[in-house]
Design a protein around this motif. Structure first.
Motif, short mmCIF file in Angstrom:
data_model
loop_
_atom_site.label_atom_id
_atom_site.label_comp_id
_atom_site.label_asym_id
_atom_site.label_seq_id
_atom_site.Cartn_x
_atom_site.Cartn_y
_atom_site.Cartn_z
N SER A 53 0.82 -1.21 0.00
CA SER A 53 0.00 0.00 0.00
C SER A 53 0.85 1.26 0.00
O SER A 53 2.03 1.23 0.34
CB SER A 53 -0.91 0.00 1.23
OG SER A 53 -1.81 -1.08 1.18
N GLY A 54 0.21 2.35 -0.39
CA GLY A 54 0.88 3.66 -0.36
C GLY A 54 1.22 4.14 -1.75
O GLY A 54 0.79 3.59 -2.76
N ILE A 55 2.02 5.18 -1.78
CA ILE A 55 2.47 5.77 -3.04
C ILE A 55 3.95 5.50 -3.18
O ILE A 55 4.73 5.77 -2.26
CB ILE A 55 2.22 7.29 -3.06
CG1 ILE A 55 0.74 7.60 -2.87
CG2 ILE A 55 2.72 7.90 -4.37
CD1 ILE A 55 0.45 9.08 -2.66
N ILE A 56 4.33 4.97 -4.33
CA ILE A 56 5.76 4.78 -4.61
C ILE A 56 6.12 5.63 -5.82
O ILE A 56 5.25 6.00 -6.62
CB ILE A 56 6.13 3.29 -4.79
CG1 ILE A 56 5.26 2.61 -5.87
CG2 ILE A 56 5.95 2.52 -3.51
CD1 ILE A 56 5.91 2.56 -7.18
N HIS A 57 7.40 5.93 -5.95
CA HIS A 57 7.89 6.80 -7.01
C HIS A 57 9.06 6.14 -7.72
O HIS A 57 9.95 5.59 -7.06
CB HIS A 57 8.37 8.14 -6.42
CG HIS A 57 7.31 8.86 -5.67
ND1 HIS A 57 6.42 9.72 -6.28
CD2 HIS A 57 6.96 8.85 -4.36
CE1 HIS A 57 5.59 10.21 -5.38
NE2 HIS A 57 5.90 9.69 -4.20
N GLY A 58 9.06 6.20 -9.04
CA GLY A 58 10.17 5.73 -9.84
C GLY A 58 9.97 4.31 -10.36
O GLY A 58 9.28 3.50 -9.75
N PRO A 59 10.60 4.02 -11.50
CA PRO A 59 10.43 2.70 -12.12
C PRO A 59 11.01 1.56 -11.29
O PRO A 59 10.44 0.46 -11.29
CB PRO A 59 11.14 2.84 -13.47
CG PRO A 59 12.00 4.04 -13.37
CD PRO A 59 11.41 4.93 -12.34
N ASP A 60 12.10 1.78 -10.60
CA ASP A 60 12.66 0.69 -9.78
C ASP A 60 11.70 0.31 -8.66
O ASP A 60 11.50 -0.88 -8.39
CB ASP A 60 14.02 1.09 -9.19
CG ASP A 60 15.10 1.24 -10.26
OD1 ASP A 60 14.94 0.67 -11.36
OD2 ASP A 60 16.09 1.94 -9.99
#
Length: 131
Positions: A45-52
């Protein structure tokens, strides 16, 4: 190729890479500034950033033995939505049986955002807990 066809093709490649666990292909579809939102309180859950980070989340999801069934592919002006049915059973007997919409925002041929909408947020959180 029209924008609608392009969005559908990118969504189909996204799902194919996810199912095949082809992390390089998945990574190649993602913009450098991608965000992925997932509701709830589970480990995914939550917000992640970036392709990795997005590929890492995808790895965690499929690493739990998830079976993904495509119900519908919907195309819009700014991307595509995948209507999915996910099921899985954990080694300890916990089950996951949820419907979701994975909405892909696409710009310049790359996925810039993934927003997941779930039918059973609490069930997902209970299934995706720290091992």
């Amino acid at each position: 190729m029209s924008t609608n066809n392009t969005h559908a093709a990118i969504a189909e490649r996204f799902l194919a890479a996810f199912r095949a666990r082809d992390w390089d292909a998945l990574h190649g579809l993602l913009a450098d500034d991608i965000t992925w939102t997932m509701p709830g309180t589970g480990t995914i859950s939550g917000i992640i950033h970036g392709p990795d980070a997005a590929v890492s989340r995808a790895r965690e999801i499929v690493g739990r033995g998830l079976h993904t069934e495509l119900l519908h592919l919907l195309v819009g002006a700014h991307g595509a939505a995948l209507s999915l049915h996910n099921t899985a059973t954990a080694p300890d007997g916990r089950t996951l049986d949820e419907y979701l919409a994975t909405v892909l925002t696409i710009r310049h041929g790359r996925i810039t955002a993934i927003d997941s909408y779930l039918s059973d947020v609490d069930g997902m959180g209970a299934f995706f807990t720290a091992a």
